[in-house]
Design a protein around this motif. Structure first.
Motif, PDB file in Angstrom:
ATOM      1  N   HIS A  12     -11.217 -21.294  -6.450  1.00 24.43           N
ATOM      2  CA  HIS A  12     -12.374 -20.414  -6.249  1.00 24.43           C
ATOM      3  C   HIS A  12     -13.257 -20.971  -5.121  1.00 24.43           C
ATOM      4  N   THR A  13     -14.481 -21.448  -5.441  1.00 25.75           N
ATOM      5  CA  THR A  13     -15.334 -21.948  -4.353  1.00 25.75           C
ATOM      6  C   THR A  13     -15.365 -23.480  -4.324  1.00 25.75           C
ATOM      7  N   GLN A  14     -14.456 -24.088  -5.059  1.00 20.47           N
ATOM      8  CA  GLN A  14     -14.477 -25.553  -5.139  1.00 20.47           C
ATOM      9  C   GLN A  14     -13.239 -26.178  -4.520  1.00 20.47           C
TER      10      GLN A  14
ATOM     11  N   GLY B 102     -20.793 -31.560  -7.904  1.00 23.08           N
ATOM     12  CA  GLY B 102     -19.404 -31.559  -8.360  1.00 23.08           C
ATOM     13  C   GLY B 102     -19.204 -32.327  -9.636  1.00 23.08           C
ATOM     14  N   GLY B 103     -17.963 -32.744  -9.878  1.00 22.35           N
ATOM     15  CA  GLY B 103     -17.625 -33.482 -11.089  1.00 22.35           C
ATOM     16  C   GLY B 103     -16.476 -34.442 -10.823  1.00 22.35           C
TER      17      GLY B 103
ATOM     18  N   VAL C  51     -15.907 -30.663  -5.361  1.00 22.45           N
ATOM     19  CA  VAL C  51     -17.241 -30.327  -4.830  1.00 22.45           C
ATOM     20  C   VAL C  51     -17.221 -28.864  -4.414  1.00 22.45           C
ATOM     21  N   ASP C  52     -18.393 -28.273  -4.375  1.00 23.49           N
ATOM     22  CA  ASP C  52     -18.507 -26.902  -3.882  1.00 23.49           C
ATOM     23  C   ASP C  52     -18.424 -26.916  -2.366  1.00 23.49           C
ATOM     24  N   ILE C  53     -17.703 -25.953  -1.781  1.00 23.80           N
ATOM     25  CA  ILE C  53     -17.560 -26.000  -0.323  1.00 23.80           C
ATOM     26  C   ILE C  53     -18.045 -24.716   0.333  1.00 23.80           C
ATOM     27  N   LEU C  54     -18.944 -24.006  -0.350  1.00 22.58           N
ATOM     28  CA  LEU C  54     -19.495 -22.780   0.218  1.00 22.58           C
ATOM     29  C   LEU C  54     -21.002 -22.877   0.288  1.00 22.58           C
ATOM     30  N   ASN C  55     -21.625 -22.091   1.169  1.00 20.32           N
ATOM     31  CA  ASN C  55     -23.067 -21.998   1.055  1.00 20.32           C
ATOM     32  C   ASN C  55     -23.422 -20.625   0.514  1.00 20.32           C
TER      33      ASN C  55
ATOM     34  N   HIS D  75     -24.558 -18.078   1.707  1.00 18.40           N
ATOM     35  CA  HIS D  75     -24.351 -16.884   2.528  1.00 18.40           C
ATOM     36  C   HIS D  75     -22.879 -16.515   2.686  1.00 18.40           C
ATOM     37  N   THR D  76     -21.990 -17.295   2.108  1.00 12.86           N
ATOM     38  CA  THR D  76     -20.568 -17.000   2.296  1.00 12.86           C
ATOM     39  C   THR D  76     -19.973 -16.461   1.011  1.00 12.86           C
ATOM     40  N   SER D  77     -19.045 -15.544   1.168  1.00 11.33           N
ATOM     41  CA  SER D  77     -18.362 -15.076  -0.030  1.00 11.33           C
ATOM     42  C   SER D  77     -17.027 -15.802  -0.105  1.00 11.33           C
ATOM     43  N   PRO D  78     -16.529 -16.040  -1.310  1.00 13.34           N
ATOM     44  CA  PRO D  78     -15.284 -16.791  -1.450  1.00 13.34           C
ATOM     45  C   PRO D  78     -14.154 -16.230  -0.591  1.00 13.34           C
ATOM     46  N   SER D  79     -14.128 -14.895  -0.389  1.00 14.57           N
ATOM     47  CA  SER D  79     -13.014 -14.295   0.363  1.00 14.57           C
ATOM     48  C   SER D  79     -12.996 -14.776   1.816  1.00 14.57           C
ATOM     49  N   GLU D  80     -14.151 -15.188   2.346  1.00 12.84           N
ATOM     50  CA  GLU D  80     -14.216 -15.607   3.749  1.00 12.84           C
ATOM     51  C   GLU D  80     -13.463 -16.904   4.028  1.00 12.84           C
ATOM     52  N   ILE D  81     -13.279 -17.716   3.007  1.00  9.62           N
ATOM     53  CA  ILE D  81     -12.611 -18.995   3.275  1.00  9.62           C
ATOM     54  C   ILE D  81     -11.161 -19.010   2.794  1.00  9.62           C
ATOM     55  N   GLN D  82     -10.745 -17.945   2.119  1.00  5.17           N
ATOM     56  CA  GLN D  82      -9.390 -17.975   1.555  1.00  5.17           C
ATOM     57  C   GLN D  82      -8.347 -17.874   2.658  1.00  5.17           C
TER      58      GLN D  82
END
Ligand code: ADP
Length: 256
Positions: free
Chosen positions: A169-171, A225-226, A243-247, A249-256
């Motif tokens: 997902h976003t991690q 993160g954990g 760790v989370d790797i999005l800010n 303003h970004t949607s998860p689809s933008e980094i896939q």
């Protein structure tokens, strides 16, 4: 037993006093390590200069020892400084977008040599597709990963160090698996406390102050993160963190 009002007040006062003492100690340590870094940087600068002088080639081994020890001291001071900042809640993160690929290429080149020197296989691979770019404090992420990989190499005498990455997902999940000496189950919690080292024949000879894992676990928490660890004595260890790797303003689809 119910505590009397007076006992309760005394207990609270004592707790407040201990907390204030600890804060003063952290401030003192932060200040001291900061002050010690300046002359040390100067020593290192001049040693570098002397090392580059051809006519001093005859004392190169001695200069190299000074340099290595200064670097070791600098790393220690930086660790103490980081830890006291984390405790005092004054460590600020600086997040930015970064190419994941160049981040990993840097890591690979940083550890390839150290692993090869011990005849260990070192690999970084992906579990499934990874994003091109990640958004986080990549300097701190590098510090965390460096601590884990450095330990993995340090505590492994044969076999391999495998770093694997996975996008969930976003991690970004990172797994660092070694085939080293392992950690006894009763010590798995202890190793994350500052200055804690598991004493056994191998670790006694290894340099380090026992600060790396304390800093890494606190940093991972700060990065949102954990962290988990699994280990089998004599077989190896697996440190996993995310760790989370999005800010925002970004949607998860933008980094896939
Ligand atoms: P340092 O490496 O400087 O001793 P750390 O905080 O990084 O300090 O690690 C604390 C202790 O945890 C180490 O001294 C070692 O006993 C244990 N440890 C950490 N990583 C590993 C590993 N990959 N394999 C075996 N033991 C480990």
């Amino acid at each position: 037993y119910a505590l009397s009002r007076k006992e309760l007040t005394n207990e609270r006062l004592e707790r407040l006093r201990v907390e204030a003492d600890n804060r003063a100690k952290d401030r003192f340590l932060a200040h001291l390590s900061h002050e010690l870094r300046t002359p040390l940087t100067s020593i290192m600068g001049y040693t570098d200069l002397l090392l580059s002088r051809k006519e001093l080639d005859n004392i190169k081994p001695e200069l190299t020892i000074i340099n290595n020890n200064s670097l070791h001291l600098l790393n220690l001071l930086n660790d103490v400084l980081d830890l006291s900042k984390i405790k005092a809640n004054t460590l600020s993160l600086s997040k930015e977008w970064l190419s994941l690929n160049s981040f990993l290429v840097d890591l690979q080149s940083l550890f390839q040599m150290a692993a090869r020197k011990k005849n260990l296989c070192f690999s970084i691979t992906a579990r499934g597709p990874l994003p091109d770019k990640i958004y986080n404090d990549t300097t701190r992420m590098r510090q965390v990963l460096t601590n884990f990989i450095y330990n993995a190499i340090k505590f492994t005498d044969e076999g391999s160090i495998k770093v694997e990455l996975e996008l969930k997902h976003t991690q970004l999940h990172v797994y660092i698996k070694d085939t080293g000496i392992g950690i006894p189950p009763e010590n798995l919690k202890r190793i994350f406390k500052p200055f804690e080292q598991v004493q056994n024949t191998t670790t006694k000879t290894n340099e380090g102050a026992g600060l790396g894992l304390a800093i890494s676990s606190a940093l991972i928490e700060l990065l949102g993160g954990g962290l988990t660890v699994e280990s089998a004595l004599g077989q190896g260890s697996l440190f996993s963190f995310y760790v989370d790797i999005l800010n925002e303003h970004t949607s998860p689809s933008e980094i896939q």
